[in-house]
Design an enzyme around this catalytic site. Structure first.
Site, PDB file in Angstrom:
ATOM      1  CG  LEU A 104     -14.931  13.830   3.395  1.00 56.85           C
ATOM      2  CD1 LEU A 104     -16.442  13.661   3.333  1.00 56.85           C
ATOM      3  CD2 LEU A 104     -14.567  15.035   4.258  1.00 56.85           C
ATOM      4  CG  ASN A 119     -10.565   5.275   0.618  1.00 57.88           C
ATOM      5  OD1 ASN A 119      -9.859   5.277  -0.387  1.00 57.88           O
ATOM      6  ND2 ASN A 119     -11.887   5.227   0.574  1.00 57.88           N
ATOM      7  CB  SER A 166     -10.963   8.758   0.053  1.00 57.92           C
ATOM      8  OG  SER A 166     -11.250   9.870   0.875  1.00 57.92           O
ATOM      9  CG  ASN A 176     -18.906   0.131   3.714  1.00 53.25           C
ATOM     10  OD1 ASN A 176     -18.577   0.777   2.722  1.00 53.25           O
ATOM     11  ND2 ASN A 176     -18.156  -0.835   4.224  1.00 53.25           N
ATOM     12  CD  GLU A 197     -16.361   1.609   8.656  1.00 55.85           C
ATOM     13  OE1 GLU A 197     -16.354   1.762   7.428  1.00 55.85           O
ATOM     14  OE2 GLU A 197     -16.340   2.563   9.452  1.00 55.85           O
ATOM     15  CG  HIS A 203     -14.137  -1.379   4.403  1.00 53.30           C
ATOM     16  ND1 HIS A 203     -14.689  -0.444   3.566  1.00 53.30           N
ATOM     17  CD2 HIS A 203     -14.450  -0.997   5.662  1.00 53.30           C
ATOM     18  CE1 HIS A 203     -15.329   0.473   4.284  1.00 53.30           C
ATOM     19  NE2 HIS A 203     -15.192   0.161   5.558  1.00 53.30           N
ATOM     20  CB  CYS A 241     -17.408  -0.639  -2.359  1.00 53.90           C
ATOM     21  SG  CYS A 241     -15.697  -0.940  -2.000  1.00 53.90           S
TER      22      CYS A 241
END
Ligand code: SUG
Length: 441
Positions: free
Chosen positions: A24, A28, A31, A113, A177, A251, A373
């Site tokens: 999604l 990234n 991902s 985040n 974020e 990020h 993260c």
């Protein structure tokens, strides 16, 4: 009690039962690269708990944020899928599987985040301030802030000590974020810090990333600094290098890390490095800041993104040795020759690291979420720490209860096709009800 008694807490996102790989997050690379793979939510949650227990066993303060309830049926309704839940799931799966996956995402596991946090030593009203991130860059993440705000208000409920703001208004100009793009540099947790906000784009930018979107807006950083009551002369705003964003650094915490007065940055992390360094030195003087640069020829941008070297958790060592920091790095960094060698260099001789621990958080890593993260840092004085909801502190008893809960309620296999299974929705509801009992115990 003086502010000097403050200490850092790690609040990890407890990984939810719908952890899956839906590809999604454009920009990234983990991902998108793992889109459609089969996940193992049970293993993911246990890996997360292992990491939390490891940190707690080092003698550090460990709490957790609960998984947000999923799926977000109200979002599916708003997107035009009507009828009973089973029908909504089936039609969404057939017509727009990416929307179904977005409403099922367990993405609030990435607690860095969740919010930007300012300790009481930095704020005008001497309370700890939180701004939950609006996360508007991706649909699945934009569904987090309502529940995250509620969870933060539940944990940090005492308004004498804590102020949990609403997320910033929803507009790309204020895209936020959270703490993944914020660093607080200080010589002791309880002393006032210098706040470094790293943004990807601003209304005035001329040099934006070309391939991948930037996620953090300067205007969001400025608003957070204002609403938290941070002293303007202790705030610094600096731009991410567009080149880094285009290499998959979505990020800042994918390319730089810090704890107290130690900063470890890749040489290509920031767009205006010389002026940034000048400002930092102006605040601290050369002696009280340890700025370590990792050069491209030691670790390339690509290897940094692949290994998640910089997404390691940099923690204050609790041992009374001369070196003050330890690292929790992902196993992927151990497997990457350049990353491993860089850690060896930083822990040898006069290097700042007392130890490097490699931990397995592979389920999260495949979605681009490393050790850093997975946690939100919150600096608290002893009085403030005593005022948080005790249900969210990872005591050994709570840890055991959570492990049993994961083993009882989580599947060990989840594919995108499973998301249309109405039984999954019922399992998750039962899991959330059981979690409430653990939190209350
Ligand atoms: O926002 N991945 C997250 C990873 C967040 C990492 N956090 C920090 N760097 N602090 C993101 O891109 C992937 C979900 C999916 O594809 O199914 C995802 O949302």
């Amino acid at each position: 009690m003086t502010k000097n008694d403050a200490d850092e807490w790690q609040f990890d996102g407890l990984i939810g039962p719908t952890h899956n790989y839906a590809g999604l997050s454009y920009g990234n690379v983990a991902s998108t690269g793992n889109a459609g793979a089969v996940s193992n939510p049970r293993a993911a949650a246990l890996q997360g708990l292992d990491k939390m227990a490891f940190v707690r066993n080092l003698g550090l303060n460990q709490g957790f944020l609960p998984p947000n309830p999923r799926p977000v049926l109200s979002a599916l309704h708003a997107l035009g899928f009507t009828g009973n839940p089973a029908h909504v799931l089936e039609t969404a799966y057939n017509q727009a599987p990416e929307l179904l996956a977005s409403c099922y995402s367990a993405s609030n596991m990435w607690a860095a985040n969740a919010a930007t946090v300012s300790p009481s030593a930095d704020t005008a009203d001497s309370r700890v301030h939180f701004t939950p991130a609006n996360l508007i860059s991706n649909l699945h993440r934009s569904l987090e802030p309502i529940d995250t705000t509620q969870a933060l208000r539940r944990i940090f409920h005492n308004e004498r000590f804590f102020c949990v703001h609403d997320p910033l208004p929803v507009t790309t100009r204020l895209s936020d974020e959270g703490a993944a793009n914020h660093m607080r540099v200080t010589t002791a947790h309880g002393e006032p810090g210098v706040n470094i906000f790293v943004y990807g784009a601003s209304a005035k930018n001329v040099t934006n990333s070309k391939q991948y979107p930037s996620r953090q807006a300067l205007e969001a950083c400025l608003a957070i600094a204002r609403r938290h009551g941070l002293a303007p002369d202790r705030c610094l705003f600096t731009q991410q290098s567009p080149e880094a964003i285009d290499s998959g650094v979505f990020h800042h915490d994918v390319i730089g890390m810090n704890s107290l007065n130690l900063m470890i940055h890749h040489e290509q992390a920031l767009a205006q490095k010389p002026s940034f360094l000048q400002e930092i030195r102006k605040h601290f003087g050369a002696d009280s800041i340890d700025y370590i640069e990792i050069r491209n020829n030691e670790l390339s941008l690509n290897d940094a993104v692949k290994s998640y070297f910089f997404n390691s958790q940099l923690l204050q060592s609790t041992n009374n040795n001369t070196k003050s920091f330890i690292i929790i790095a992902p196993s992927e960094a151990e497997e990457n020759q350049a990353a491993r060698a860089a850690f060896l260099r930083l822990s040898a001789g006069n290097g700042p690291l007392a130890a490097v621990h490699y931990l397995n958080v592979r389920e999260s890593m495949r979605n681009g979420g490393g050790p850093a993260c997975l946690r939100l840092r919150v600096v608290l004085t002893e009085t403030e720490a005593a005022a948080i909801h005790p249900g969210f502190v990872l005591t050994p008893t709570k840890e055991q209860a959570l492990r049993a809960w994961v083993n009882a309620h989580y599947r060990d296999r989840l594919s995108l096709a499973d998301l249309r299974d109405h039984a999954l929705l019922q399992e998750i509801q039962a899991a959330h009800e059981a979690l409430e009992e653990i939190l209350a115990a």
